[in-house]
Design an enzyme around this catalytic site. Structure first.
Site, PDB file in Angstrom:
ATOM      1  N   ASN A 197      17.520  -7.347 -12.307  1.00 18.36           N
ATOM      2  CA  ASN A 197      18.614  -6.445 -11.944  1.00 18.36           C
ATOM      3  C   ASN A 197      19.978  -7.063 -12.257  1.00 18.36           C
ATOM      4  O   ASN A 197      20.902  -6.358 -12.657  1.00 18.36           O
ATOM      5  CB  ASN A 197      18.515  -6.048 -10.469  1.00 18.36           C
ATOM      6  CG  ASN A 197      17.538  -4.887 -10.280  1.00 18.36           C
ATOM      7  OD1 ASN A 197      17.042  -4.327 -11.257  1.00 18.36           O
ATOM      8  ND2 ASN A 197      17.266  -4.541  -9.040  1.00 18.36           N
ATOM      9  N   CYS A 210      20.038   0.311  -5.785  1.00 17.81           N
ATOM     10  CA  CYS A 210      19.478  -0.983  -6.201  1.00 17.81           C
ATOM     11  C   CYS A 210      20.500  -1.934  -6.805  1.00 17.81           C
ATOM     12  O   CYS A 210      20.848  -2.942  -6.195  1.00 17.81           O
ATOM     13  CB  CYS A 210      18.338  -0.763  -7.183  1.00 17.81           C
ATOM     14  SG  CYS A 210      16.940   0.043  -6.400  1.00 17.81           S
TER      15      CYS A 210
HETATM   16  C1  UDX Z   1      17.386   0.052 -11.394  1.00 18.56           C
HETATM   17  C2  UDX Z   1      16.570  -0.760 -12.409  1.00 18.56           C
HETATM   18  O1  UDX Z   1      16.682  -0.167 -13.698  1.00 18.56           O
HETATM   19  C3  UDX Z   1      15.120  -0.821 -11.989  1.00 18.56           C
HETATM   20  O2  UDX Z   1      14.380  -1.621 -12.890  1.00 18.56           O
HETATM   21  C4  UDX Z   1      15.044  -1.408 -10.599  1.00 18.56           C
HETATM   22  O3  UDX Z   1      13.704  -1.400 -10.154  1.00 18.56           O
HETATM   23  C5  UDX Z   1      15.901  -0.615  -9.616  1.00 18.56           C
HETATM   24  O4  UDX Z   1      17.233  -0.536 -10.107  1.00 18.56           O
HETATM   25  P1  UDX Z   1      17.750   2.650 -10.885  1.00 18.56           P
HETATM   26  O5  UDX Z   1      18.639   2.229  -9.757  1.00 18.56           O
HETATM   27  O6  UDX Z   1      16.765   3.730 -10.640  1.00 18.56           O
HETATM   28  O7  UDX Z   1      16.895   1.383 -11.412  1.00 18.56           O
HETATM   29  O8  UDX Z   1      18.709   3.155 -12.047  1.00 18.56           O
HETATM   30  P2  UDX Z   1      19.062   2.726 -13.547  1.00 18.56           P
HETATM   31  O9  UDX Z   1      18.454   3.682 -14.472  1.00 18.56           O
HETATM   32  O10 UDX Z   1      18.831   1.298 -13.775  1.00 18.56           O
HETATM   33  O11 UDX Z   1      20.627   2.996 -13.537  1.00 18.56           O
HETATM   34  C6  UDX Z   1      21.475   2.295 -12.652  1.00 18.56           C
HETATM   35  C7  UDX Z   1      22.909   2.718 -12.812  1.00 18.56           C
HETATM   36  O12 UDX Z   1      23.434   2.206 -14.027  1.00 18.56           O
HETATM   37  C8  UDX Z   1      23.155   4.221 -12.840  1.00 18.56           C
HETATM   38  O13 UDX Z   1      24.289   4.499 -12.036  1.00 18.56           O
HETATM   39  C9  UDX Z   1      23.424   4.513 -14.299  1.00 18.56           C
HETATM   40  O14 UDX Z   1      24.258   5.622 -14.465  1.00 18.56           O
HETATM   41  C10 UDX Z   1      24.105   3.226 -14.742  1.00 18.56           C
HETATM   42  N1  UDX Z   1      23.982   2.937 -16.181  1.00 18.56           N
HETATM   43  C11 UDX Z   1      22.756   2.717 -16.735  1.00 18.56           C
HETATM   44  C12 UDX Z   1      25.114   2.852 -16.973  1.00 18.56           C
HETATM   45  O15 UDX Z   1      26.244   3.027 -16.500  1.00 18.56           O
HETATM   46  N2  UDX Z   1      24.975   2.550 -18.302  1.00 18.56           N
HETATM   47  C13 UDX Z   1      23.775   2.330 -18.878  1.00 18.56           C
HETATM   48  O16 UDX Z   1      23.728   2.068 -20.089  1.00 18.56           O
HETATM   49  C14 UDX Z   1      22.618   2.419 -18.074  1.00 18.56           C
END
Ligand code: UDX
Length: 438
Positions: A213, A265
């Protein structure tokens, strides 16, 4: 075949329980929240997660999945117990709040009279597994035969089912060959399908999750830092990301610049990681995560600033249509949502904010009851001086800018997710602005 139990029925627990039933196991899920258990027993899922409700319903029908509120029943039923409760950020502290993890182990331990394996899946500070193993040894009537393993979960909201049934890897922190053998048995179908199965000690397994993470958060903040430089230099961060992404050592995924990361997360996990490193005397190693966090938070402030500028220097009395409240698309989760945080700040600064989200309205209204919530994107943007795109739902990306242009007062859109088709919006007469692009 072994019988499995799952303690905690949030995103992780319900998904894990339903997916283990899908893999053929009999599964008993447990939560202390009787209302949640009643909802699940009726075949409903108390949150939005694609593909999950049908899977729960399928296995309530197949008889492989049931729910209870009783620790005694859990201990009686299963021999592998997965703990899937949350570890939120402590109030007034960066560290993780382990109340729920501790409560589950304390609730279960006195009932563990037979040999069994307790498998921690929650994201915890390194050192927790060791402490819990010792607790079980002392408090479970089975003593040493009540073993512990740590098996971190990497699922993403919105893809929880597919991430659980087709994970990138399985990581298990164990102390004995017996614990490893049991987990190989539980995951045999996934292992046979080629999923890498990595066996480590407890602290390494715990750290894999924290490090993963931290890396993902760093990747997002890296591209958002580049967005800041692009803004200063008149460059285009999406073109930059596309070009960087062709280098397989870098990769294009998780390089979307915009409003930054939120959710239940990444933000709290990097903070808990910093706090734990501090306790271990290794805080210097993670000082960069402070910067990662700060870059991320600046994106929200920057969006508010751009919105104010787009409204002629003041938000007072300006109508703002906000598209999106969830922390990301395909989720109804608003925990630490950048979208909701921006919407709230705009309102606190005098803006007349109207929010629409395809799935997160109820959760958003519970967390931020003072915002105005509209029934559709068109309704949220009615007579708007400014439209803000804050969560990149497919429904918003597909909006016809010409049609939306008919209902707004001013055709000005701020695309804080860099996800709308700028050319199409401009052709329809909109002033299109985004983060990190000219
Ligand atoms: C995350 C991890 O990906 C996962 O492996 C872990 O188990 C839990 O935390 P999640 O919180 O479901 O999962 O969301 P994720 O898809 O990772 O996105 C997190 C945040 O980052 C979102 O707010 C998303 O909008 C943002 N994000 C993601 C970006 O701003 N840019 C990106 O390129 C990717």
């Amino acid at each position: 075949m072994r019988r499995l139990t799952v303690l905690g029925t949030g995103y992780l627990g319900v998904t894990h329980a339903a997916c283990m039933a899908e893999l053929g196991f009999e599964v008993l899920g447990m939560d202390v929240d009787a209302a949640k258990i009643a909802t699940l027993t009726a075949g409903q899922v108390p949150f939005y997660e694609p593909d999950l409700q049908p899977l729960v319903a399928k296995h309530l029908d197949s008889g492989r999945l049931r729910f209870t509120t009783s620790y005694a029943e859990i201990a009686e039923f299963g021999d592998v117990h997965f703990t899937c409760v949350g570890t939120p950020q402590k109030r007034g502290d960066l560290a993780a709040d382990l109340t729920q993890v501790d409560a589950v182990v304390a609730g279960l331990a006195p009932h563990l009279t037979q040999p069994c394996l307790v498998v921690g899946k929650s994201t915890v500070p390194v050192g927790t597994a060791e402490r819990l193993a010792e607790y079980l040894r002392q408090h479970a009537p089975a003593g040493e035969a009540a073993e512990l393993a740590w098996n971190p979960e990497f699922l993403r909201e919105g893809f929880a089912v597919v991430d659980t049934l087709k994970p990138d890897r399985l990581v298990v922190g164990v102390r004995t060959a017996n614990a490893e053998a049991i987990l190989r048995e539980v995951y045999v179908e996934l292992i046979d399908a080629g999923t890498p199965f990595l066996v480590t000690d407890y602290p390494t397994a715990e750290l894999v999750k924290a490090a993963a993470n931290a890396f993902l958060a760093t990747k997002i903040s890296f591209i958002n830092a580049m967005a800041e430089v692009c803004e200063a230099a008149g460059a285009d961060v999406t073109a930059l990301a596309d070009a960087l992404g062709h280098d397989p050592r870098i990769g294009r995924r998780f390089l979307n610049a915009g409003l930054g990361f939120g959710g239940g997360c990444l933000p709290k996990d990097i903070r808990a990681f910093m706090a734990r490193a501090g306790e271990l005397g290794a805080s210097e190693a993670l000082t960069f995560l402070r910067e990662v966090d700060a870059i991320n938070m600046r994106r929200r402030a920057r969006t508010v600033e751009l919105a104010r500028a787009a409204c002629g220097g003041t938000l007072l009395g300006r109508r703002i249509g906000v598209l999106g409240a969830a922390f990301k698309p395909n989720s109804d989760d608003v925990r630490d949502s950048p979208a909701l945080s921006v919407a709230g700040q705009l309102q606190l600064q005098g803006g007349l904010v109207s929010v629409y989200d395809p799935k997160a309205m109820e959760n958003a209204a519970a967390l931020f009851p003072t915002l105005n919530y509209a029934g559709s994107a068109t309704e949220a943007c009615g007579r708007a001086d400014l439209v803000l795109h804050l969560t990149e739902w497919p429904e918003f990306v597909a909006i016809d800018p010409a049609a939306l242009g008919e209902v707004v007062a001013n055709r000005v859109v701020l695309d804080a997710r860099n996800a709308l088709d700028a050319a199409r919006w401009r052709e329809a007469g909109w002033t299109y602005r985004s983060l990190g692009r000219p």
